[in-house]
Design an enzyme around this catalytic site. Sequence first.
Site, PDB file in Angstrom:
ATOM      1  N   THR A  39       2.215  12.313  -8.476  1.00  0.00           N
ATOM      2  CA  THR A  39       0.864  13.292  -8.878  1.00  0.00           C
ATOM      3  C   THR A  39       0.547  13.065 -10.354  1.00  0.00           C
ATOM      4  OG1 THR A  39       1.777  15.012  -7.118  1.00  0.00           O
ATOM      5  CG2 THR A  39       0.311  15.844  -8.921  1.00  0.00           C
ATOM      6  N   LYS A  43      -5.430  16.367  -4.949  1.00  0.00           N
ATOM      7  CA  LYS A  43      -4.138  16.667  -5.335  1.00  0.00           C
ATOM      8  C   LYS A  43      -3.912  18.112  -6.293  1.00  0.00           C
ATOM      9  CE  LYS A  43       0.298  17.087  -5.010  1.00  0.00           C
ATOM     10  NZ  LYS A  43       0.834  18.077  -3.918  1.00  0.00           N
ATOM     11  N   LYS A  90       3.494  21.181 -14.521  1.00  0.00           N
ATOM     12  CA  LYS A  90       2.619  19.894 -15.129  1.00  0.00           C
ATOM     13  C   LYS A  90       1.507  19.721 -14.013  1.00  0.00           C
ATOM     14  CE  LYS A  90       3.753  16.394 -12.267  1.00  0.00           C
ATOM     15  NZ  LYS A  90       3.592  15.670 -11.285  1.00  0.00           N
TER      16      LYS A  90
HETATM   17  N1  LIG Z   1       9.110  17.829  -4.561  1.00  0.00           N
HETATM   18  C1  LIG Z   1       7.623  18.133  -3.977  1.00  0.00           C
HETATM   19  O1  LIG Z   1       7.934  18.969  -3.245  1.00  0.00           O
HETATM   20  C2  LIG Z   1       6.699  17.197  -4.212  1.00  0.00           C
HETATM   21  C3  LIG Z   1       6.388  16.299  -5.524  1.00  0.00           C
HETATM   22  N2  LIG Z   1       5.155  15.709  -5.433  1.00  0.00           N
HETATM   23  C4  LIG Z   1       5.064  15.026  -6.801  1.00  0.00           C
HETATM   24  O2  LIG Z   1       5.688  13.748  -6.397  1.00  0.00           O
HETATM   25  C5  LIG Z   1       6.292  13.208  -7.524  1.00  0.00           C
HETATM   26  C6  LIG Z   1       7.843  12.972  -7.374  1.00  0.00           C
HETATM   27  O3  LIG Z   1       8.360  14.187  -7.338  1.00  0.00           O
HETATM   28  P1  LIG Z   1       9.998  14.559  -6.796  1.00  0.00           P
HETATM   29  O4  LIG Z   1      10.432  13.568  -6.245  1.00  0.00           O
HETATM   30  O5  LIG Z   1       9.935  16.064  -6.404  1.00  0.00           O
HETATM   31  O6  LIG Z   1      10.462  14.507  -8.244  1.00  0.00           O
HETATM   32  P2  LIG Z   1      11.987  14.189  -8.961  1.00  0.00           P
HETATM   33  O7  LIG Z   1      12.024  14.771 -10.150  1.00  0.00           O
HETATM   34  O8  LIG Z   1      12.999  14.560  -7.829  1.00  0.00           O
HETATM   35  O9  LIG Z   1      11.843  12.528  -8.881  1.00  0.00           O
HETATM   36  C7  LIG Z   1      11.206  12.080  -9.962  1.00  0.00           C
HETATM   37  C8  LIG Z   1      11.276  10.381  -9.903  1.00  0.00           C
HETATM   38  O10 LIG Z   1      10.857   9.746 -11.214  1.00  0.00           O
HETATM   39  C9  LIG Z   1      11.779   9.190 -11.623  1.00  0.00           C
HETATM   40  N3  LIG Z   1      11.465   9.184 -13.090  1.00  0.00           N
HETATM   41  C10 LIG Z   1      11.206  10.230 -14.084  1.00  0.00           C
HETATM   42  N4  LIG Z   1      11.051   9.782 -15.388  1.00  0.00           N
HETATM   43  C11 LIG Z   1      11.032   8.599 -15.371  1.00  0.00           C
HETATM   44  C12 LIG Z   1      10.706   7.409 -16.259  1.00  0.00           C
HETATM   45  N5  LIG Z   1      10.647   7.891 -17.677  1.00  0.00           N
HETATM   46  N6  LIG Z   1      11.135   6.190 -15.974  1.00  0.00           N
HETATM   47  C13 LIG Z   1      11.113   5.777 -14.588  1.00  0.00           C
HETATM   48  N7  LIG Z   1      11.518   6.679 -13.805  1.00  0.00           N
HETATM   49  C14 LIG Z   1      11.294   7.929 -14.003  1.00  0.00           C
HETATM   50  C15 LIG Z   1      13.034   9.744 -11.565  1.00  0.00           C
HETATM   51  O11 LIG Z   1      13.995   8.857 -11.806  1.00  0.00           O
HETATM   52  P3  LIG Z   1      15.537   9.294 -12.015  1.00  0.00           P
HETATM   53  O12 LIG Z   1      16.180   9.653 -10.597  1.00  0.00           O
HETATM   54  O13 LIG Z   1      16.383   8.231 -12.811  1.00  0.00           O
HETATM   55  O14 LIG Z   1      15.489  10.669 -12.868  1.00  0.00           O
HETATM   56  C16 LIG Z   1      12.714  10.030 -10.068  1.00  0.00           C
HETATM   57  O15 LIG Z   1      12.945   9.037  -9.426  1.00  0.00           O
HETATM   58  C17 LIG Z   1       5.790  14.006  -8.819  1.00  0.00           C
HETATM   59  O16 LIG Z   1       4.897  13.621  -9.378  1.00  0.00           O
HETATM   60  C18 LIG Z   1       5.583  15.524  -7.937  1.00  0.00           C
HETATM   61  O17 LIG Z   1       4.627  16.336  -8.796  1.00  0.00           O
HETATM   62  C19 LIG Z   1       4.128  15.728  -4.836  1.00  0.00           C
HETATM   63  C20 LIG Z   1       4.496  16.571  -3.478  1.00  0.00           C
HETATM   64  C21 LIG Z   1       5.558  17.404  -3.123  1.00  0.00           C
HETATM   65  O1  LIG Z   2       3.231  18.922  -4.950  1.00  0.00           O
HETATM   66  C1  LIG Z   2       3.804  19.719  -4.390  1.00  0.00           C
HETATM   67  C2  LIG Z   2       3.430  20.181  -3.292  1.00  0.00           C
HETATM   68  C3  LIG Z   2       4.270  20.831  -2.299  1.00  0.00           C
HETATM   69  C4  LIG Z   2       3.643  21.301  -1.073  1.00  0.00           C
HETATM   70  O2  LIG Z   2       2.584  20.870  -0.759  1.00  0.00           O
HETATM   71  O3  LIG Z   2       4.347  22.155  -0.327  1.00  0.00           O
END
Ligand SMILES: NC(=O)C1=CN([C@@H]2O[C@H](COP(=O)(O)OP(=O)(O)OC[C@H]3O[C@@H](n4cnc5c(N)ncnc54)[C@H](OP(=O)(O)O)[C@@H]3O)[C@@H](O)[C@H]2O)C=CC1
Ligand SMILES: O=CCCC(=O)O
Length: 336
Positions: A144, A219, A287
Amino acid sequence: MCSGFCPHVPSLFRAKPISSSRIKPLLSFTVKAFSSQTSNPQAKADDVASNVGFLGIGIMGLPMAQNLLKSGCNVTVWNRTKSKCDPLITLGAKYESSPEEVAAGCDVTFAMLADPGSAVDVAFGKHGAANGLGPGKGYIDFSTVDGSTSKLISDRIKATGASFLEAPVSGSKKPAEDGQLIFLTAGDKPLYERVAPYLDIMGKSRFFLGDVGNGAAMKLVVNMIMGSMMASFSEGLLLSEKVGLDPNVLVEVVSQGAISAPMYSVKGPSMVQSHYPTAFPLKHQQKDLRLALGLAESVSQPTPIAAATNELYKVAKSYGLSDHDFSAVIEALKAK
Ligand SMILES: NC(=O)C1=CN([C@@H]2O[C@H](COP(=O)(O)OP(=O)(O)OC[C@H]3O[C@@H](n4cnc5c(N)ncnc54)[C@H](OP(=O)(O)O)[C@@H]3O)[C@@H](O)[C@H]2O)C=CC1
Ligand SMILES: O=CCCC(=O)O
């Protein structure tokens, strides 16, 4: 394996265009063409070609990559913190030590990163995916981010001769585990069609929204609404308790009425117990509000509710709740 053609996927249908005369008195904007499609429950690796890469194994990336592996896809993974790839390696994933190496060895590469900065770094930073891309390959970003970031990534990916699709997802940890995500895609239409079978393994529906930036905007609008809904729900829970009502009963009443939402039924009971198991980290919700406010600013759209909501999430972050679930925003409304 077939060459990207998926026989099970039903023909694309087009959504009815919105009549501009109907909406003009209220709003003035360009109505964008879009198409949507529910996914194929039978989707499996036989329907799709080739090796896929997955960059970013966080809360969302892990179950998404797991579903690809369980469907029989050849998946190569990378994560900044390598240990998070271990469950995938156990399931048969190959590991490479940089995004560049993953992209070089795969036909299509998916990315699911935290925020604009990490999405940019992984796409075209040092040892970024762009170094391993070229004609015939595809890069699909599920992170996102804002439209400007997505367009920047698109430009850098396309400069290698590869194709780009932005594809942020609606749905959280559980829908990701259950293969029930909703993909909000935009960019290269042939790439969208090529990766549709993979999206159908990970999700229940997909929308193609046109030019890069439209998926990101959709989104952000959805998450702007969601963040405000959660803040309002939090106020209601605390008010009900203060006036002597049982907040658990409020959760039940809400679940039966017009404002019912799965989010309230799923998170309400644990919020009442001040328990916030992380599905969607609060820092990511803040964010998204920040980026949505930027989007609104870019078109001079007033969003006072989202602006106030963003302040609340910032307070919650200052309480050290960044890595808790976003429902922990209720803590920012409790007298300290
Ligand atoms: N969780 C949710 O319900 C949802 C999340 N999203 C979106 O999806 C994306 C991922 O979310 P989510 O999985 O929850 O987040 P997490 O915080 O669990 O995962 C983030 C990922 O990004 C990596 N990362 C962060 N900073 C860096 C960097 N500087 N360089 C390389 N890798 C990096 C992390 O690596 P490391 O493991 O090393 O920290 C990890 O793999 C976000 O944009 C979020 O807004 C969208 C829908 C639903
Ligand atoms: O970006 C996160 C969305 C979470 C949701 O759709 O439930």
